[in-house]
Design a protein around this motif. Structure first.
Motif, mmCIF file in Angstrom:
data_model
loop_
_atom_site.group_PDB
_atom_site.id
_atom_site.type_symbol
_atom_site.label_atom_id
_atom_site.label_comp_id
_atom_site.label_asym_id
_atom_site.label_seq_id
_atom_site.Cartn_x
_atom_site.Cartn_y
_atom_site.Cartn_z
ATOM 1 N N LEU A 167 0.829 -1.207 0.000
ATOM 2 C CA LEU A 167 0.000 0.000 0.000
ATOM 3 C C LEU A 167 0.867 1.262 0.000
ATOM 4 O O LEU A 167 0.575 2.239 -0.696
ATOM 5 C CB LEU A 167 -0.918 0.001 1.228
ATOM 6 C CG LEU A 167 -2.174 -0.867 1.153
ATOM 7 C CD1 LEU A 167 -2.827 -0.972 2.519
ATOM 8 C CD2 LEU A 167 -3.162 -0.296 0.144
ATOM 9 N N ARG A 171 1.253 4.193 -3.083
ATOM 10 C CA ARG A 171 1.014 5.618 -2.832
ATOM 11 C C ARG A 171 2.263 6.463 -3.060
ATOM 12 O O ARG A 171 2.196 7.547 -3.627
ATOM 13 C CB ARG A 171 0.503 5.806 -1.409
ATOM 14 C CG ARG A 171 0.041 7.215 -1.083
ATOM 15 C CD ARG A 171 -1.090 7.640 -1.992
ATOM 16 N NE ARG A 171 -1.681 8.900 -1.542
ATOM 17 C CZ ARG A 171 -2.492 9.642 -2.267
ATOM 18 N NH1 ARG A 171 -2.813 9.248 -3.486
ATOM 19 N NH2 ARG A 171 -2.997 10.760 -1.800
ATOM 20 N N ARG A 204 -13.344 4.831 -1.189
ATOM 21 C CA ARG A 204 -11.913 5.044 -0.943
ATOM 22 C C ARG A 204 -11.431 6.309 -1.654
ATOM 23 O O ARG A 204 -10.675 7.100 -1.084
ATOM 24 C CB ARG A 204 -11.131 3.820 -1.423
ATOM 25 C CG ARG A 204 -9.655 3.855 -1.069
ATOM 26 C CD ARG A 204 -8.913 2.661 -1.657
ATOM 27 N NE ARG A 204 -9.330 1.413 -1.041
ATOM 28 C CZ ARG A 204 -10.071 0.504 -1.635
ATOM 29 N NH1 ARG A 204 -10.521 0.708 -2.871
ATOM 30 N NH2 ARG A 204 -10.403 -0.619 -1.013
ATOM 31 N N SER A 205 -11.875 6.495 -2.886
ATOM 32 C CA SER A 205 -11.465 7.687 -3.652
ATOM 33 C C SER A 205 -11.965 8.973 -2.996
ATOM 34 O O SER A 205 -11.246 9.974 -2.932
ATOM 35 C CB SER A 205 -11.990 7.595 -5.083
ATOM 36 O OG SER A 205 -11.464 6.483 -5.754
ATOM 37 N N ILE A 208 -9.818 9.634 0.108
ATOM 38 C CA ILE A 208 -8.470 10.091 -0.262
ATOM 39 C C ILE A 208 -8.494 11.541 -0.739
ATOM 40 O O ILE A 208 -7.627 12.357 -0.390
ATOM 41 C CB ILE A 208 -7.873 9.173 -1.350
ATOM 42 C CG1 ILE A 208 -7.319 7.897 -0.728
ATOM 43 C CG2 ILE A 208 -6.777 9.868 -2.126
ATOM 44 C CD1 ILE A 208 -6.056 8.103 0.090
ATOM 45 N N ASP A 212 -6.344 14.291 1.154
ATOM 46 C CA ASP A 212 -5.278 14.969 0.402
ATOM 47 C C ASP A 212 -5.473 16.481 0.416
ATOM 48 O O ASP A 212 -4.509 17.248 0.556
ATOM 49 C CB ASP A 212 -5.257 14.469 -1.040
ATOM 50 C CG ASP A 212 -4.586 13.106 -1.172
ATOM 51 O OD1 ASP A 212 -4.025 12.632 -0.173
ATOM 52 O OD2 ASP A 212 -4.645 12.514 -2.276
ATOM 53 N N GLN A 221 1.982 12.409 2.057
ATOM 54 C CA GLN A 221 1.295 11.380 1.286
ATOM 55 C C GLN A 221 0.338 10.680 2.244
ATOM 56 O O GLN A 221 0.666 10.493 3.418
ATOM 57 C CB GLN A 221 2.286 10.371 0.697
ATOM 58 C CG GLN A 221 3.217 10.961 -0.348
ATOM 59 C CD GLN A 221 2.487 11.338 -1.624
ATOM 60 O OE1 GLN A 221 1.356 10.900 -1.858
ATOM 61 N NE2 GLN A 221 3.122 12.157 -2.453
ATOM 62 N N ASN A 222 -0.833 10.310 1.741
ATOM 63 C CA ASN A 222 -1.866 9.772 2.629
ATOM 64 C C ASN A 222 -2.419 8.459 2.094
ATOM 65 O O ASN A 222 -2.582 8.282 0.884
ATOM 66 C CB ASN A 222 -3.005 10.783 2.773
ATOM 67 C CG ASN A 222 -2.498 12.145 3.200
ATOM 68 O OD1 ASN A 222 -2.079 12.329 4.332
ATOM 69 N ND2 ASN A 222 -2.510 13.101 2.279
ATOM 70 N N ILE A 223 -2.704 7.553 3.005
ATOM 71 C CA ILE A 223 -3.234 6.236 2.659
ATOM 72 C C ILE A 223 -4.524 6.011 3.430
ATOM 73 O O ILE A 223 -4.626 6.361 4.603
ATOM 74 C CB ILE A 223 -2.221 5.129 3.013
ATOM 75 C CG1 ILE A 223 -0.975 5.258 2.137
ATOM 76 C CG2 ILE A 223 -2.830 3.740 2.850
ATOM 77 C CD1 ILE A 223 0.132 4.288 2.516
ATOM 78 N N THR A 238 -0.909 9.164 7.487
ATOM 79 C CA THR A 238 -0.284 10.344 6.902
ATOM 80 C C THR A 238 1.229 10.149 7.005
ATOM 81 O O THR A 238 1.752 9.878 8.094
ATOM 82 C CB THR A 238 -0.717 11.618 7.639
ATOM 83 O OG1 THR A 238 -2.119 11.813 7.421
ATOM 84 C CG2 THR A 238 0.032 12.822 7.130
#
Length: 534
Positions: A167, A171, A204-205, A208, A212, A221-223, A238
């Motif tokens: 993951l 990213r 999920r989108s 995110i 973001d 960057q974020n997951i 984060t």
């Protein structure tokens, strides 16, 4: 595999059939057909992998039939049988991507060699398709697979960390050692509607995009790691490099803005559980703490929490002990409703504290449930009389998971005990009957009645029926009909006026109800009464 042999010459047909029968090939079905039409009829019942087909046949030749088959079943193989090599025929056969051809009369060895090659190619193509399908499935569901296994890692079900590493690589574009992680957990307290399984990628989108945007000034960057539920809970990571790690206060401000943005954009009330900065090796333990923190938040309040904040109930333990002692006295004296009211007031205060966690709620529930079960035993009330399809014993014993559920469950059980104990509130019932008769010309609602006598509608309906033998609605209708019958026989008022005096704004509804209860219409009833008087 299944084979179909097609030839208009019976001798050739039977010879080829006999040869194949004697071969040791992995064949399930061998069928024969004397024409293309005959072959189509057989294909309605069986799927054939390999066709051995004569090219020159009356009515429809083998080339035309092959075109028809391959348009519908492109994975099957055609082996043409021909007595002479005609260049034009074979050029068209090759253009069809036919597998091979065999010159007649076909030798057994040559025929077996061609069939073995065809079967080998079919087997290879099938395995390739399976690999392609598996790769396609993994590609389409990769994020869900990674989410599920990352959650197994965080919850201690596995020590395999390759999924969470994957993951991060997706990213970041590559794996970078020595990164700094700031994990946080989002719990959906209230949402408009549950998410369907097929909407996970969209969800999920959305998450995110919001994160973001919120974290943009911090250059992170974020997951998002979705949890396995239909609510939409997730763990967020984060990621900073060593030199640009932000301070915790700035992150808390950003996450609080995110909480408010979720409410505004997605109509979701969320609780945000914040961890501490950690490296990759510490990430599992930190996320485990966040998951435990959520379990402890039995109040489910939408706000920002820092890991370890929900720590326990501080305060005067003696006051709780005194409260429990007073409840026991009320139960010993069978003052069930007083016990209910006192308990609910205390629970409202108890759950308003910031220092309530799961362990403390469990202990409180244990004390209360023991008192209630002891009360049932002393009153000789069976658990089967209290717990049913509406509320099971299991639900009663595990209702401490959420504050509102615990309060509603305990309230229901106490009122059920009060009802079963044979002590219905006669004053309440008499007040209810009195109000119905005094307001018979109104549209009386059960909820309004319950509010006036200080009981909930369901409970009032139960004790009223137990005492009178009638449901509240039935009793109200009967009282209205008694008034209507009296006015019909003692006055000359129009029936429309009588319907108003009986509390019916709609004349049609009055007539329908009158006929259902009395057995005739108001007009018929008036005429019958007049005839009886004569």
């Amino acid at each position: 595999m299944n084979i179909l042999i097609i030839d208009d010459e019976p001798l050739i047909l039977n010879t080829v059939y006999s040869h194949i029968r004697k071969m040791e090939l992995p064949v399930d079905i061998i069928d024969i057909a004397g024409s293309a039409e005959d072959a189509r009829i057989k294909m309605e019942k069986v799927y054939y992998d390999i066709f051995l087909c004569d090219i020159v046949m009356p009515v429809e030749d083998g080339i035309s039939f092959a075109k028809w088959v391959l348009e519908r079943y492109p994975d099957c193989k055609f082996i043409f049988l021909t007595a002479h090599v005609d260049f034009e025929y074979m050029k068209e056969a090759i253009s069809l991507r036919s597998f091979d051809y065999v010159l007649q009369p076909a030798g057994k060895e040559e025929l077996q060699s061609v069939l073995e090659r065809a079967m080998m190619q079919i087997s290879i193509e099938r395995k390739n398709r399976e690999l392609i399908d598996a790769a396609s499935f993994y590609s389409e569901h990769e994020m869900d697979i990674l989410d599920g296994n990352a959650m197994r890692y965080f919850t201690g079900l596995t020590k395999e960390d390759s999924f969470i590493r994957r993951l991060v690589k997706i990213r970041m574009g590559r794996w970078i050692p020595d990164m700094v992680y700031y994990p946080f957990l989002i719990q959906i307290i209230k949402a408009k509607s549950p998410w369907e399984e097929e909407e996970r990628a969209l969800l999920r989108s959305i998450y995110i995009n919001i994160i973001d945007e919120i974290m943009l000034p911090l250059h992170t960057q974020n997951i998002v790691i979705l949890r396995n539920d239909t609510v939409g809970n997730f763990i967020g990571l984060t990621i900073f490099d060593n030199e640009s790690a932000a301070d915790q206060e700035k992150l808390h401000d950003r996450l609080e803005n995110m909480r408010l943005l979720f409410l505004k954009l997605l109509k979701m009330e969320i609780a945000v559980y914040c961890g501490d900065f950690c490296n990759f090796e510490q990430l599992r333990d930190m996320c485990g703490q966040l998951l435990e923190e959520q379990k402890n938040n039995v109040r489910c309040v939408s706000r920002l929490y820092h890991v370890g904040q929900i720590s326990g109930l501080s305060g005067d333990g003696q006051s709780l002990e005194a409260k429990i002692a007073s409840w026991k006295v009320l139960l010993n004296q069978n003052h069930l409703l007083e016990f209910r009211d006192s308990l609910l007031r205390f629970l409202d205060y108890f759950f308003s504290s910031n220092d309530v966690n799961r362990e403390i709620v469990m202990k409180l529930h244990q004390n209360i449930s023991e008192m209630i079960l002891n009360c049932m035993a002393s009153m000789n009330i069976s658990s089967a009389d209290v717990f049913d399809d509406k509320l099971s014993y299991y639900d009663f014993m595990y209702c401490w998971n959420q504050a509102d559920e615990m309060k509603a469950t305990l309230k229901y059980v106490i009122e059920r005990l009060y009802e079963i104990s044979g002590m219905p509130d006669q004053d309440v019932i008499q007040s209810t009957i009195r109000y119905i008769r005094q307001n018979i010309d109104s549209d009386i609602m059960v909820s309004e009645l319950a509010s006036r006598v200080g009981r909930n509608p369901e409970y009032l309906t139960r004790i009223f029926k137990k005492s009178t033998g009638y449901s509240l609605k039935k009793f109200i209708d009967m009282e209205k009909m008694d008034v209507a019958k009296q006015l019909l026989t003692t006055t000359n008022l129009p029936i429309t006026s009588i319907s108003g005096h009986a509390g019916y704004a709609n004349y049609s509804n009055f007539t329908r109800s009158f006929k259902q209860i009395v057995g005739c219409t108001p007009t018929e009833y008036r005429e019958l009464e007049k005839n009886d008087e004569k």
